[in-house]
Every structure is written in structure tokens, then in C-alpha cells.
Design a protein around this motif. Structure first.
Motif, mmCIF file in Angstrom:
data_model
loop_
_atom_site.group_PDB
_atom_site.id
_atom_site.type_symbol
_atom_site.label_atom_id
_atom_site.label_comp_id
_atom_site.label_asym_id
_atom_site.label_seq_id
_atom_site.Cartn_x
_atom_site.Cartn_y
_atom_site.Cartn_z
ATOM 1 N N LYS A 74 -8.908 10.418 -9.474
ATOM 2 C CA LYS A 74 -7.860 11.435 -9.499
ATOM 3 C C LYS A 74 -8.410 12.777 -9.968
ATOM 4 C CE LYS A 74 -3.474 12.683 -9.196
ATOM 5 N NZ LYS A 74 -2.792 12.757 -7.877
ATOM 6 N N ARG A 75 -9.343 12.750 -10.911
ATOM 7 C CA ARG A 75 -9.964 14.004 -11.361
ATOM 8 C C ARG A 75 -10.820 14.611 -10.265
ATOM 9 N NH1 ARG A 75 -10.309 10.858 -16.043
ATOM 10 N NH2 ARG A 75 -12.438 10.191 -15.558
ATOM 11 N N ASP A 76 -11.541 13.757 -9.527
ATOM 12 C CA ASP A 76 -12.414 14.252 -8.463
ATOM 13 C C ASP A 76 -11.633 14.715 -7.236
ATOM 14 O OD1 ASP A 76 -14.599 13.761 -9.987
ATOM 15 O OD2 ASP A 76 -15.424 12.147 -8.756
ATOM 16 N N VAL A 77 -10.567 13.979 -6.914
ATOM 17 C CA VAL A 77 -9.789 14.271 -5.710
ATOM 18 C C VAL A 77 -8.309 14.274 -6.092
ATOM 19 C CG1 VAL A 77 -9.409 13.684 -3.280
ATOM 20 C CG2 VAL A 77 -11.545 13.001 -4.402
ATOM 21 N N PRO A 78 -7.796 15.396 -6.584
ATOM 22 C CA PRO A 78 -6.409 15.425 -7.072
ATOM 23 C C PRO A 78 -5.365 15.125 -5.995
ATOM 24 C CG PRO A 78 -7.644 17.331 -7.874
ATOM 25 C CD PRO A 78 -8.489 16.671 -6.832
ATOM 26 N N HIS A 79 -5.671 15.500 -4.745
ATOM 27 C CA HIS A 79 -4.674 15.346 -3.681
ATOM 28 C C HIS A 79 -5.302 14.691 -2.446
ATOM 29 C CE1 HIS A 79 -2.054 17.846 -6.098
ATOM 30 N NE2 HIS A 79 -3.003 18.770 -6.151
ATOM 31 N N PRO A 80 -5.590 13.399 -2.517
ATOM 32 C CA PRO A 80 -6.202 12.725 -1.362
ATOM 33 C C PRO A 80 -5.234 12.628 -0.187
ATOM 34 C CG PRO A 80 -5.636 11.141 -3.069
ATOM 35 C CD PRO A 80 -5.406 12.495 -3.651
ATOM 36 N N ARG A 81 -5.811 12.623 1.007
ATOM 37 C CA ARG A 81 -4.995 12.533 2.233
ATOM 38 C C ARG A 81 -4.723 11.092 2.635
ATOM 39 N NH1 ARG A 81 -7.664 15.705 6.865
ATOM 40 N NH2 ARG A 81 -9.619 14.908 6.005
ATOM 41 N N GLY A 82 -5.546 10.175 2.133
ATOM 42 C CA GLY A 82 -5.389 8.768 2.470
ATOM 43 C C GLY A 82 -6.383 7.947 1.672
ATOM 44 N N ALA A 83 -6.208 6.624 1.678
ATOM 45 C CA ALA A 83 -7.068 5.759 0.866
ATOM 46 C C ALA A 83 -7.230 4.399 1.526
ATOM 47 C CB ALA A 83 -6.480 5.611 -0.540
ATOM 48 N N LEU A 84 -8.364 3.780 1.238
ATOM 49 C CA LEU A 84 -8.675 2.411 1.648
ATOM 50 C C LEU A 84 -8.952 1.588 0.404
ATOM 51 C CD1 LEU A 84 -11.235 3.306 4.474
ATOM 52 C CD2 LEU A 84 -8.839 2.632 4.831
ATOM 53 N N TYR A 85 -8.379 0.379 0.334
ATOM 54 C CA TYR A 85 -8.618 -0.475 -0.837
ATOM 55 C C TYR A 85 -8.942 -1.885 -0.377
ATOM 56 C CZ TYR A 85 -8.157 -2.308 -5.592
ATOM 57 O OH TYR A 85 -8.412 -2.890 -6.810
ATOM 58 N N TYR A 86 -10.078 -2.380 -0.855
ATOM 59 C CA TYR A 86 -10.526 -3.732 -0.547
ATOM 60 C C TYR A 86 -10.629 -4.501 -1.854
ATOM 61 C CZ TYR A 86 -11.630 -1.193 3.676
ATOM 62 O OH TYR A 86 -11.528 -0.394 4.780
ATOM 63 N N SER A 87 -9.820 -5.555 -1.983
ATOM 64 C CA SER A 87 -9.727 -6.302 -3.234
ATOM 65 C C SER A 87 -10.021 -7.773 -2.982
ATOM 66 C CB SER A 87 -8.323 -6.142 -3.828
ATOM 67 O OG SER A 87 -8.225 -6.763 -5.087
ATOM 68 N N CYS A 88 -10.647 -8.409 -3.946
ATOM 69 C CA CYS A 88 -11.003 -9.823 -3.834
ATOM 70 C C CYS A 88 -9.739 -10.684 -3.742
ATOM 71 C CB CYS A 88 -11.831 -10.227 -5.052
ATOM 72 S SG CYS A 88 -12.298 -11.982 -5.077
ATOM 73 N N VAL A 89 -9.817 -11.774 -2.977
ATOM 74 C CA VAL A 89 -8.689 -12.702 -2.859
ATOM 75 C C VAL A 89 -8.313 -13.311 -4.210
ATOM 76 C CG1 VAL A 89 -9.081 -13.299 -0.437
ATOM 77 C CG2 VAL A 89 -10.268 -14.586 -2.224
ATOM 78 N N ALA A 90 -9.250 -13.282 -5.165
ATOM 79 C CA ALA A 90 -8.970 -13.838 -6.491
ATOM 80 C C ALA A 90 -8.323 -12.824 -7.429
ATOM 81 C CB ALA A 90 -10.256 -14.367 -7.121
ATOM 82 N N ARG A 91 -8.111 -11.592 -6.954
ATOM 83 C CA ARG A 91 -7.443 -10.578 -7.764
ATOM 84 C C ARG A 91 -5.944 -10.604 -7.450
ATOM 85 N NH1 ARG A 91 -10.807 -6.427 -10.009
ATOM 86 N NH2 ARG A 91 -9.251 -4.826 -9.566
ATOM 87 N N GLY A 92 -5.309 -9.487 -7.253
ATOM 88 C CA GLY A 92 -3.893 -9.489 -6.938
ATOM 89 C C GLY A 92 -3.073 -10.189 -8.005
ATOM 90 N N GLU A 93 -2.085 -10.989 -7.593
ATOM 91 C CA GLU A 93 -1.214 -11.686 -8.537
ATOM 92 C C GLU A 93 -1.966 -12.717 -9.369
ATOM 93 O OE1 GLU A 93 1.702 -14.415 -6.678
ATOM 94 O OE2 GLU A 93 0.674 -13.958 -4.798
ATOM 95 N N HIS A 94 -3.093 -13.214 -8.856
ATOM 96 C CA HIS A 94 -3.866 -14.214 -9.596
ATOM 97 C C HIS A 94 -4.485 -13.615 -10.856
ATOM 98 C CE1 HIS A 94 -3.344 -16.628 -6.026
ATOM 99 N NE2 HIS A 94 -3.953 -15.703 -5.298
ATOM 100 N N MET A 95 -4.816 -12.353 -10.820
ATOM 101 C CA MET A 95 -5.447 -11.712 -11.967
ATOM 102 C C MET A 95 -4.486 -10.801 -12.727
ATOM 103 S SD MET A 95 -9.019 -9.560 -12.106
ATOM 104 C CE MET A 95 -9.989 -11.084 -12.182
ATOM 105 N N PHE A 96 -3.576 -10.141 -12.022
ATOM 106 C CA PHE A 96 -2.722 -9.131 -12.652
ATOM 107 C C PHE A 96 -1.328 -9.648 -12.998
ATOM 108 C CE2 PHE A 96 -6.100 -6.807 -10.607
ATOM 109 C CZ PHE A 96 -6.380 -5.783 -11.494
#
Length: 340
Positions: free
Chosen positions: A274-296
Motif C-alpha cells: 500500500k505504501r509503494d502503490v497507494p492506488h493499484p488498478r488491479g491485483a492477482l493473489y495466489y494462495s496455498c490450498v492449506a491457507r484460507g479458512e484452514h489457516m485464518f
């Protein structure tokens, strides 16, 4: 700068309609495995109705969108990046253009995936590729202007396309690093001259669950490591088997999956982006299958954290069988990339 066009939801036809007709740019498409059989139909509709000829993406057991994750049922997440310096590649359409950055999707059945990722990294100017390994309970497919399976595919971006990326870990290391003094294939026999299992048990104390082995990334100035599963032990002779290759002389560490640490680390990389790019135009997120509800702890909590910092930024991605960042294949991590 205008935010990228995007849409997500359980009705893939409605998502295609929502995108409108951007007419150009690079499309990203992620769909749950409940829609894997309809991949050709989805891609055809996206090309025809949006006027965007270039699409990359993957199937996933779950997919990600702004503040949301979809699991178990049919769902689609699509975004059209308003960029024009890029080239789509696959095994059928080899990479031709010089590039600065890569977004890639990998088939889990491809041989030597770490080697493929490393080779791809060497072909882009910054050395950075991001992406994930496809996950599916049915058919495993990727998109690179067509529906395909096998190897590595995606797109490379020219230096005119400005991005920023971060990796977030989901583990906490135990103190100490240990040198493999005897081992081959995926079997560690001795660490610092002692039986490997003895060293492991001493390092982790009374902990017996969620244990992993960390392989330090050479040259990292942030203590970065790739987490690998412990797949077996032999108490009689003190062997430890892990989910990767080992050789004498390499260093390892021990770590554990850790939800509070994962949350703190994710918040840290979000603040940095957020400090580097205050106003991004879009984003990509790749998360492990073991994260999500399993971790959070609950479904959507991980994406809520991202949204809390980045806001209503168009974001798409999926839950991966391995995450790709820079020149390596990771596990238990999240890889977040934003477009400036």
C-alpha cells in the motif's frame, strides 16, 4: 488511472456480461473445478463477448476475488488488465518476446516443476515470475488463449507494465539452522553429524503437529525459505523424509504452520504494498490450498484482510497446489501482485 474491469460470482455467464466489451488488454480467468468441464465454453464466450483475444488462467479447488473466496460450487473470477505490452505463451506457443515480468500457471503433473519455474525466471529481465500450480478435484486445466494441460503457461509483461509483488509466509521457524551431513534423494540421515530425527525432536521441543522443514533461499537477505512437508520418519535409525530433494552440505531449518504469524505477515506485506502503490488498478493473489479458512479460521477471512488494506481493488486469483514467486516454487504461502 482507471481500475481494471472485473467480475466474479457463481454464474459465469453473468460474469462475462458484467465485463462488458473492453476490446483489448490481457484477461485473467480463474474458475472452480465444478466448471472445469465448461472451460472451452467459458473461454469462447469471454473472447467473443468482451472482444479481448488474450486470456490466461487456471482451474482451482477454490478461487479468489476482492474480499471473497469461492469453494465447492461453480464460480468464476475474471479481470481484464488494461495493458498492451505482453505476450501469451505455452508449450504450444513458445515464448518469443523479451520481457520484464511473468505471470504463470503450472500443471501439477509436469515433471521437474521447480526447474521449469527457475528456467522461466531466467527468461525475464527482473528474474520475477509469479503464479501458482493448478488445483482440482476433477480435470486439471490451464488457460493460455486456449484450454490446455501440462507444463507451464501464462504471459510475460514488458517493462512498460508496472507491477509490485510480495510473498507472505504461513509458518514460524524454530531457532537454529542445521547442515545436512548425510542424506540423499528426499531422505535426511544426519544433521550436523547427529541423527536427523534426534535433531528435529530437540529443536521443536514438545511440538508434534504442523511441523515442516524449511529450505533457506540462497542469497536471501530476509531469511526467506521454502516450506516442505515431513513425509515420514524412521525412529529406529533416526531418518527424516521430506517432500523435496536434499544433498550433503545444504542447510535446513524446522518450522510450524502458525495462524497468528500468517496473519501478521500478511498484514505486513499489505502495508508495504500500500505504501509503494497507494492506488493499484488491479491485483492477482495466489494462495496455498492449506491457507484460507484452514489457516485464518473462517471462509473469506484472508481476503477480508487484503480488502481492509487495499480497498475495493479488482482482485482475482485461486487456491494453489504450490505458489510461484520469483524463481521458486513455495508452499503454505500467498503471492500478491498489484498493477500500478
Amino acid at each position: 488511472m482507471k481500475a481494471f474491469a472485473f467480475a466474479h460470482g457463481p454464474d459465469w455467464r453473468a460474469c462475462v456480461d458484467t465485463l462488458g466489451r473492453p476490446g483489448g488488454g490481457l484477461g485473467f480467468v480463474y474458475f472452480t473445478d465444478a466448471l472445469a468441464a465448461e472451460a472451452d465454453q467459458i473461454l469462447g464466450a469471454l473472447k467473443t463477448q468482451t472482444g479481448v483475444p488474450d486470456w490466461i488462467g487456471s482451474v482451482g479447488t477454490g478461487i479468489l476475488a476482492t474480499g471473497t473466496e469461492y469453494q465447492e460450487g461453480p464460480a468464476l473470477a475474471v479481470m481484464v488488465a488494461d495493458v498492451h505490452a505482453f505476450s501469451v505463451f505455452s508449450g504450444r506457443a513458445p515464448l518469443k518476446a523479451n520481457a520484464s515480468f511473468g505471470v504463470v500457471h503450472a500443471d501439477p503433473g509436469a515433471p521437474d516443476l521447480p526447474g521449469l519455474v527457475s528456467d522461466m525466471s531466467a527468461k525475464v529481465g527482473t528474474g520475477y515470475v509469479v503464479g501458482g500450480v493448478s488445483s482440482s478435484r476433477s480435470r486439471t486445466v490451464q488457460i493460455a488463449n486456449e484450454v490446455l494441460s501440462g507444463g507451464l503457461s501464462g504471459a510475460v509483461l514488458g517493462e512498460e507494465v508496472a507491477v509490485a509483488t510480495r510473498l507472505t509466509q504461513g509458518c514460524t521457524p524454530y531457532p537454529g539452522r542445521f547442515r545436512v551431513t548425510e542424506g540423499e534423494d528426499n531422505i535426511i540421515a544426519r544433521l550436523d553429524g547427529r541423527p536427523a530425527l534426534e535433531v528435529l525432536l530437540e529443536a521443536v521441543g514438545g511440538e508434534r503437529t504442523q511441523l515442516l522443514v524449511g529450505l533457506p533461499v540462497p542469497g536471501s537477505d530476509t531469511g526467506d525459505y521454502t516450506a516442505r512437508n515431513i513425509v515420514g520418519v524412521d525412529p529406529k535409525i533416526g531418518l527424516v523424509a521430506i517432500g523435496d530433494q536434499v544433498e550433503p552440505g545444504m542447510e535446513i531449518l524446522f518450522c510450524r504452520r502458525d495462524a497468528p504469524a500468517a496473519k501478521k505477515d500478511l498484514e505486513g506485506i499489505l502495508g508495504s504494498l500500500k505504501r509503494d502503490v497507494p492506488h493499484p488498478r488491479g491485483a492477482l493473489y495466489y494462495s496455498c490450498v492449506a491457507r484460507g479458512e484452514h489457516m485464518f479460521g473462517r471462509r473469506g477471512a484472508e481476503l477480508d484482510l487484503v480488502k481492509r488494506t487495499l480497498g475495493e481493488v479488482p482482485l482475482v486469483g485461486f487456491f494453489c497446489n504450490g505458489e510461484i514467486s520469483r524463481d521458486r516454487l513455495y508452499g503454505y504461502t500467498g503471492v500478491l501482485t498489484v498493477f500500478r
